[in-house]
Design an enzyme around this catalytic site. Sequence first.
Site, mmCIF file in Angstrom:
data_model
loop_
_atom_site.group_PDB
_atom_site.id
_atom_site.type_symbol
_atom_site.label_atom_id
_atom_site.label_comp_id
_atom_site.label_asym_id
_atom_site.label_seq_id
_atom_site.Cartn_x
_atom_site.Cartn_y
_atom_site.Cartn_z
ATOM 1 N N TYR A 199 -9.149 4.622 2.731
ATOM 2 C CA TYR A 199 -7.884 4.881 2.052
ATOM 3 C C TYR A 199 -7.410 6.320 2.196
ATOM 4 C CZ TYR A 199 -8.475 0.221 0.328
ATOM 5 O OH TYR A 199 -8.622 -1.139 0.277
ATOM 6 N N GLY A 254 0.823 -1.208 0.000
ATOM 7 C CA GLY A 254 0.000 0.000 0.000
ATOM 8 C C GLY A 254 0.852 1.251 0.000
ATOM 9 N N ILE A 271 1.953 2.543 6.700
ATOM 10 C CA ILE A 271 1.158 3.367 7.604
ATOM 11 C C ILE A 271 0.789 2.580 8.868
ATOM 12 C CG2 ILE A 271 0.182 4.727 5.710
ATOM 13 C CD1 ILE A 271 -2.519 3.315 6.296
ATOM 14 N N ASP A 272 0.876 1.248 8.790
ATOM 15 C CA ASP A 272 0.451 0.413 9.920
ATOM 16 C C ASP A 272 1.443 0.430 11.079
ATOM 17 O OD1 ASP A 272 -1.880 -0.331 8.648
ATOM 18 O OD2 ASP A 272 -0.937 -2.046 7.665
ATOM 19 N N ARG A 302 -5.208 -3.761 10.382
ATOM 20 C CA ARG A 302 -5.881 -5.040 10.468
ATOM 21 C C ARG A 302 -5.441 -5.818 11.705
ATOM 22 N NH1 ARG A 302 -8.292 -8.203 6.011
ATOM 23 N NH2 ARG A 302 -8.044 -6.229 4.913
#
Lengths: 394, 394
Positions: free
Chosen positions: B294, B15, B139-140, B184
């Site tokens: 997003y 991503g 970004i996670d 997630r």
Amino acid sequence: MGKLKGNVLIGQSGGPTAVINQSLLGVIEQARRDPRVRQVLGARHGVRGMLEDKFVRLDKQPAVALAAIAKQPGAALGSVRKKPTEEECVRIVEFCRKRDVRWLYYIGGNDSAETAQLLEKVAERSTWEMQLFHVPKTIDNDLCETDHCPGFGSAARFVALALMGDDLDSRALPGIKLDVIMGRNAGWLTAASALARVRADDGPHLVYVPERSFDLEAFARDVEAVRQRLGRCVVAVSEGVRGADGKTVAVTKEVDAHGNAVLSGSGALGDFLAAELKRRLGDKLRVRADTFGYLQRSFYGCVSSTDAREARAVGRAAVRFAREGGPRSGSVVIRRIPGKTYRVEYGWVELERVAHVTQSLPERYLGRGADVSEEFLAYARPLVGGLPRPVVLP
Amino acid sequence: MGKLKGNVLIGQSGGPTAVINQSLLGVIEQARRDPRVRQVLGARHGVRGMLEDKFVRLDKQPAVALAAIAKQPGAALGSVRKKPTEEECVRIVEFCRKRDVRWLYYIGGNDSAETAQLLEKVAERSTWEMQLFHVPKTIDNDLCETDHCPGFGSAARFVALALMGDDLDSRALPGIKLDVIMGRNAGWLTAASALARVRADDGPHLVYVPERSFDLEAFARDVEAVRQRLGRCVVAVSEGVRGADGKTVAVTKEVDAHGNAVLSGSGALGDFLAAELKRRLGDKLRVRADTFGYLQRSFYGCVSSTDAREARAVGRAAVRFAREGGPRSGSVVIRRIPGKTYRVEYGWVELERVAHVTQSLPERYLGRGADVSEEFLAYARPLVGGLPRPVVLP
């Protein structure tokens, strides 16, 4: 009007915007220049604060705090969605008498203009002389009589920047992307997504507004055609799109099966459309839907400089129009001065011309197929402030 | 390693983020300073471009275009989600030989580190001498070994600014507001929502991360308690929250009935939780849910200056670590230098320590109840850049 002296009361009403507090500051600073004005009061949560005698002395707030508030999203006085009854209007006029309020400025959309109109009728019949002005704001840009509404430019900027980034994201990881944009009855904000385009193949590739009837089959066909051509498709769709029967897609039976029929604050329409595309075009397609939701009006840090300046100016203008010998009431409008350079002037119209009526996208702003016209882009571009021009590697 | 001379190849994978192109620029500019480097190539869509011989000559691009690209979201080279097979790795190493690639830099998350590791194993067995470095982004913020990941700071800034604005919106029109945030398996980004708070009664009032099991009944009770106390409640909830059975809430039977089980690009979890709150606390409650989706990685115009600087620096550092006599491969890590002022240094670790493993929020970053700890806030604050401090009228 006689030679009024007394206090100013300001209320905020309806959905907040990124610049509604600029209008608040505009009223405050112009009112404080007026020697007839003693105190500047802010009603908490609009008419509710007037009914409950809850207000704040805005003229006692530190200048630095007010300057900070002007730049914040949200409605600093608190907002409300309430249409007062006639009996409540009488109580509000009594509140004004008790608090020596001679000027009431109500910042809001068309429903707020209607509230101002209701109050004005009651005030006119009473022995309490006062002036009432509606100060326009709405991200939906659907007020009549004005060229555009304070609040729209910043929300449109958010949408344009979101689509610009989304298009770059889609170039990186191609697929079908749906972006559901606010605007229940009018497509102004959805139309603004088209400002994101720089190159011919930039998204949004399809723009669906409530002003044109929405057909699922044609939608799937449009998307597939773009996907065949570009290998991807970015779609901007209004939360308020309607079928030929005039019903919004989100309240047809198909969507009920997917959950809530509330348009904003729900991802139902986007999820429904994504599922429909998969069903019609193939399960293996990468289809994603984002519903921009309240971020469009509340995100902290996306303000159009034009919008901020004009929102401040409509607040000031309302106070100027409520001059001695001026109209008893009215709504401030922005008029665009014809010419190559974007310039505006401020005027006023009677409340009844703004109250409770809305302005959809006119036909000339709609383009061929699912798109807006060049004329719309020329209209909207100055409102959102300067936009970046993304570079794409050859 | 021998005295390599040849070309540099860069790929982007996974991503996109707001600053992944800063890392691209970091590699380009450092590589071009190296006299051993002839050409700087960019693979289109990561390993897919290497398999299809599709690339762009980055050293031929105008400096002004590259400087603009560094500031854009999206992955300028195109990205991919693909784990190459062994046979494909062999073909990629052959591609490198054919294109004289001696240095491969792969910008991505833990899956991309695994891809680099697979390639490195094949390259090691081949007669083609080359160096492979993984340049971190996500970004996670869930990569192991590094203090934090480039890309996180900007996404966390988006989340913090969104919650800050949302809290002001909620003050204006009180109710229950749910914000569903990406992540997630790890709650880093959701946790960052807490950076929005300035005053004790600021939202988010509740923060739910996947590291703690999620119970619908406790959730409804928590929300009601806040609502009783403040008259409103703003909730940040991770898309990956799980029940005690380890299953994400979005794949329980209840949610299936509401539509798609895809976590990102769907509003299903938010709509489900909103419906559950109404069912449990009363139908008349004003409950709204936004799923940030997003926008968190792609919104054009929300970059942490710290994040941008560090993303550039990890790209440069990768090239420096791939020096003559240095390691054959590795992943760049950011190390925080202890002290009162925020400072970092860049190091490297072996690929296997980063590939395919993830780092959840450690216990010390979780607070009492549905919240994060002060220690987390101290950790995250320098990463997002300066934040505004909203003013609230007394």
